[in-house]
Design a protein around this motif. Structure first.
Motif, short mmCIF file in Angstrom:
data_model
loop_
_atom_site.label_atom_id
_atom_site.label_comp_id
_atom_site.label_asym_id
_atom_site.label_seq_id
_atom_site.Cartn_x
_atom_site.Cartn_y
_atom_site.Cartn_z
N TYR A 58 0.39 38.06 41.56
CA TYR A 58 1.53 37.39 40.95
C TYR A 58 1.08 36.72 39.50
O TYR A 58 0.20 36.00 39.42
CB TYR A 58 1.91 36.24 41.89
CG TYR A 58 2.36 36.62 43.17
CD1 TYR A 58 3.83 36.74 43.20
CD2 TYR A 58 1.78 36.81 44.30
CE1 TYR A 58 4.41 37.48 44.23
CE2 TYR A 58 2.15 37.45 45.34
CZ TYR A 58 3.51 37.68 45.44
OH TYR A 58 4.01 38.01 46.66
N ALA A 59 1.74 37.20 38.46
CA ALA A 59 1.49 36.47 37.13
C ALA A 59 1.86 35.14 36.97
O ALA A 59 3.14 34.89 37.70
CB ALA A 59 1.98 37.52 36.14
N THR A 60 1.11 34.32 36.76
CA THR A 60 1.44 33.04 36.65
C THR A 60 2.38 32.83 35.89
O THR A 60 3.31 31.94 36.09
CB THR A 60 0.14 32.08 36.31
OG1 THR A 60 -1.00 32.26 37.25
CG2 THR A 60 0.18 30.79 36.14
N ALA A 61 2.56 33.48 34.85
CA ALA A 61 3.72 33.18 33.86
C ALA A 61 5.11 33.54 34.49
O ALA A 61 6.19 32.85 34.56
CB ALA A 61 3.79 34.18 32.70
N ASP A 62 5.06 34.58 35.69
CA ASP A 62 6.46 35.10 36.25
C ASP A 62 6.56 33.93 37.34
O ASP A 62 7.63 33.63 37.50
CB ASP A 62 6.11 36.34 37.04
CG ASP A 62 5.87 37.55 36.20
OD1 ASP A 62 6.61 37.47 34.84
OD2 ASP A 62 5.61 38.60 36.61
N VAL A 63 5.61 33.23 37.88
CA VAL A 63 5.84 32.37 39.01
C VAL A 63 6.45 31.09 38.27
O VAL A 63 7.23 30.44 38.91
CB VAL A 63 4.67 31.92 39.63
CG1 VAL A 63 4.74 30.79 40.65
CG2 VAL A 63 4.13 33.33 40.52
N GLU A 64 5.87 30.57 37.26
CA GLU A 64 6.52 29.45 36.31
C GLU A 64 8.01 29.89 35.95
O GLU A 64 8.75 29.06 36.16
CB GLU A 64 5.81 29.47 35.00
CG GLU A 64 4.28 29.05 35.03
CD GLU A 64 3.21 29.13 33.95
OE1 GLU A 64 2.32 28.57 34.13
OE2 GLU A 64 3.70 29.66 33.02
N ARG A 65 8.29 31.13 35.41
CA ARG A 65 9.94 31.28 35.19
C ARG A 65 10.60 31.27 36.37
O ARG A 65 11.79 30.72 36.40
CB ARG A 65 9.92 32.74 34.25
CG ARG A 65 9.61 32.69 33.21
CD ARG A 65 9.91 34.03 32.31
NE ARG A 65 9.11 35.16 32.69
CZ ARG A 65 7.70 35.10 32.24
NH1 ARG A 65 7.41 34.46 31.36
NH2 ARG A 65 7.24 36.44 32.52
#
Length: 77
Positions: A58-65
Motif C-alpha cells: 500500500y502506498a502511504t500516500a494512497d492510504v493518507e488520501r
C-alpha cells in the motif's frame, strides 16, 4: 463543505509503502480484514499494489488520501 483549518491530508509515515500487516496495525484491525477488503466486490479499503501473487503493498500516500476522504467532521454531519 470545506475541511476545517488544518483538515487536509492525514500524514502517516515517511515510508513510501506499507504491508498488509502494517496497514492492519495502523487501523487496529486484523490483517484478514485488509485481505478481505481486497477481494470484496466492489473493492473496499485503500488502493493497493499487487507486486506478485503473494506480495501486496500500500502506498502511504494512497492510504493518507483514503483516510482523509473518510474523515467526518461532527459539525458537518
Amino acid at each position: 463543505m470545506p475541511a476545517p483549518e488544518g483538515g487536509d491530508i492525514i500524514r502517516l509515515s515517511p515510508k513510501p509503502f506499507m504491508s498488509t500487516e502494517e496497514l492492519a496495525e495502523l487501523l487496529d484491525v486484523d490483517p484478514s480484514t485488509i485481505r478481505r477488503w481486497r477481494t470484496l466486490q466492489p473493492l473496499q479499503g485503500p488502493p493497493f499494489i499487487q507486486i506478485s501473487d503473494r506480495v501486496v503493498k500500500y502506498a502511504t500516500a494512497d492510504v493518507e488520501r483514503w483516510l482523509s476522504a473518510r474523515r467526518v467532521y461532527p459539525q458537518a454531519a
